[in-house]
Design an enzyme around this catalytic site. Sequence first.
Site, PDB file in Angstrom:
ATOM      1  N   CYS A   1      -3.127   3.724  13.762  1.00  0.00           N
ATOM      2  CA  CYS A   1      -3.085   2.783  14.890  1.00  0.00           C
ATOM      3  C   CYS A   1      -4.018   3.261  15.988  1.00  0.00           C
ATOM      4  CB  CYS A   1      -1.673   2.659  15.454  1.00  0.00           C
ATOM      5  SG  CYS A   1      -0.481   1.910  14.334  1.00  0.00           S
TER       6      CYS A   1
ATOM      7  N   CYS B   1      -2.231  10.441  14.219  1.00  0.00           N
ATOM      8  CA  CYS B   1      -2.405   9.646  12.999  1.00  0.00           C
ATOM      9  C   CYS B   1      -3.528   8.641  13.213  1.00  0.00           C
ATOM     10  CB  CYS B   1      -1.098   8.932  12.681  1.00  0.00           C
ATOM     11  SG  CYS B   1      -1.202   7.712  11.364  1.00  0.00           S
TER      12      CYS B   1
ATOM     13  N   CYS C   1       5.114   5.074  18.836  1.00  0.00           N
ATOM     14  CA  CYS C   1       5.157   6.097  17.786  1.00  0.00           C
ATOM     15  C   CYS C   1       4.742   7.457  18.332  1.00  0.00           C
ATOM     16  CB  CYS C   1       4.245   5.700  16.621  1.00  0.00           C
ATOM     17  SG  CYS C   1       4.272   6.845  15.230  1.00  0.00           S
TER      18      CYS C   1
ATOM     19  N   CYS D   1       6.634   5.870  11.194  1.00  0.00           N
ATOM     20  CA  CYS D   1       5.692   4.747  11.180  1.00  0.00           C
ATOM     21  C   CYS D   1       6.429   3.475  11.587  1.00  0.00           C
ATOM     22  CB  CYS D   1       5.051   4.552   9.804  1.00  0.00           C
ATOM     23  SG  CYS D   1       3.756   3.284   9.808  1.00  0.00           S
TER      24      CYS D   1
ATOM     25  N   ASP E   1     -12.382 -16.689   0.336  1.00  0.00           N
ATOM     26  CA  ASP E   1     -11.778 -15.538   1.013  1.00  0.00           C
ATOM     27  C   ASP E   1     -12.574 -14.305   0.598  1.00  0.00           C
ATOM     28  OD1 ASP E   1     -10.203 -13.636   2.187  1.00  0.00           O
ATOM     29  OD2 ASP E   1      -8.367 -14.139   1.119  1.00  0.00           O
TER      30      ASP E   1
ATOM     31  N   CYS F   1     -11.892 -11.656   7.219  1.00  0.00           N
ATOM     32  CA  CYS F   1     -11.227 -10.412   7.613  1.00  0.00           C
ATOM     33  C   CYS F   1     -12.165  -9.516   8.409  1.00  0.00           C
ATOM     34  CB  CYS F   1     -10.697  -9.668   6.380  1.00  0.00           C
ATOM     35  SG  CYS F   1     -11.990  -9.126   5.234  1.00  0.00           S
TER      36      CYS F   1
ATOM     37  N   PHE G   1     -13.731 -16.019  -4.718  1.00  0.00           N
ATOM     38  CA  PHE G   1     -13.071 -14.751  -4.412  1.00  0.00           C
ATOM     39  C   PHE G   1     -11.554 -14.964  -4.434  1.00  0.00           C
ATOM     40  CE2 PHE G   1     -17.060 -15.107  -1.977  1.00  0.00           C
ATOM     41  CZ  PHE G   1     -17.806 -14.083  -2.544  1.00  0.00           C
TER      42      PHE G   1
ATOM     43  N   GLN H   1      -2.006  -9.543   0.581  1.00  0.00           N
ATOM     44  CA  GLN H   1      -2.069  -9.646   2.034  1.00  0.00           C
ATOM     45  C   GLN H   1      -1.092  -8.655   2.650  1.00  0.00           C
ATOM     46  OE1 GLN H   1      -4.332 -11.065   3.635  1.00  0.00           O
ATOM     47  NE2 GLN H   1      -5.121 -12.719   2.354  1.00  0.00           N
TER      48      GLN H   1
END
Length: 428
Positions: free
Chosen positions: A74, A71, A65, A148, A350, A376, A286, A256
């Site tokens: 990433c 940006c 990119c 993107c 979760d 996560c 959750f 997700q």
Amino acid sequence: MASLIETKVLSFGANGDGLVLIEDKPAYVPETVPGDTLKLRYDGSRHVEVIDLLSPSPDRVAPVCSLFGTCGGCAMQTTARPALLDWKIGLVRHALNRAGFETLPRFESMQVPAESRRRIDLAFQRQPGKIILGLHRRHGNVVDMTECHVIDPTLLALLDPLREVLGGLGAVTGGGDLQINLYSSGPDLLIATDSALVPTDRVKLAAFGREHKIPRISWRSRRRPNEGYEIVAQQGPVFHAFGAVKLTPPPGGFLQATNQSETAIADAVLAALPALNRRDPIVELFAGFGTLTVPLAQKGRVLAYEGHFEAIAALKSGAIGQRIETTHRDLTRQPLIAKEFAKARVIVLDPPHAGALSQMDHIARSDVEDIIYVSCNPQALQKDAALLAKAGYEVLSVSVIDQFLWSTEVEAVISFTKSKKRLSRRQT
């Protein structure tokens, strides 16, 4: 007095920057890869400046990119994707080792393709004659997302029309936020501004929704987020399908990041379940609006708990006829205590990014043999899993899912058990 130093990048830091040692002290260099040999200017502080890349790492690639480095979306496009996945697997392995688990099974893993992300949180800013719409640079202003390689092309194609309609809204006096979820029914928008919508704003948003086939557009106050949201334009039904079951998520609902990762996480959870009959109770904590609940209901009777009222209401209304019982409960303030798990055959949770907090202590004190934890955040995983290690659980399976491509984020599904029979079949 600044000096020039030649050194090699040893590993990644937590934010994806390359770690180097200067005078035996760590320093972090953005956009570098372990194995790079660098010439640095060092002024005695922790700040270093790259003068030259003397020898690139075998895992170094060219960013895909043109906005990379500007940006803030990433952090790791200079790293080859297999090496990036290996690093994320290492983060999960390290978290479990630090939690007290020395013996671990063979890890399963998957990585999503580019241009697959269907959920994104953007910021926008009014500038003279235009709207800037995109992500914030590191510690800086919004960078216009003119390109993107992460998000679904359907969402990318919406950005220019969104700039135009946002520029015509009276409520956009300065900046704002925009969340887009690509549900099964199409894009779902939640706009947040400092000023309230004026009547002509609603007319413009309704016309925008009709033109671009957007089923629902909602608005909330950025200054008073606790006041909730208002649906300002709806062209048709809003739903997300889990197999044959369609649920209507609330505006700004959790989804997700990609369709592929949603499937991979659900498959990993189902594969980690112990042998069940269809009446065995599965306690799900959750639960959100049903990402895992609906698949789990194909295996047993799900007792789903969720603190966000609108999410659990969406699950309740859409799961009629399924083996699902829903309860609205803030598990941070009012966790289920150990005795409330007495009839559970397995616990599936979760938790949010901060982890399960006080809820995990009660899980560890329960008599439930099997726990499936969707993580996560490796740091929260380490803290929560340490309680299970002390309680005598062992790790039965681990699946690592790289659903946030070219970022430092990683998802994992870990099953813990006290069942000696199940552990005897574990592959290490």
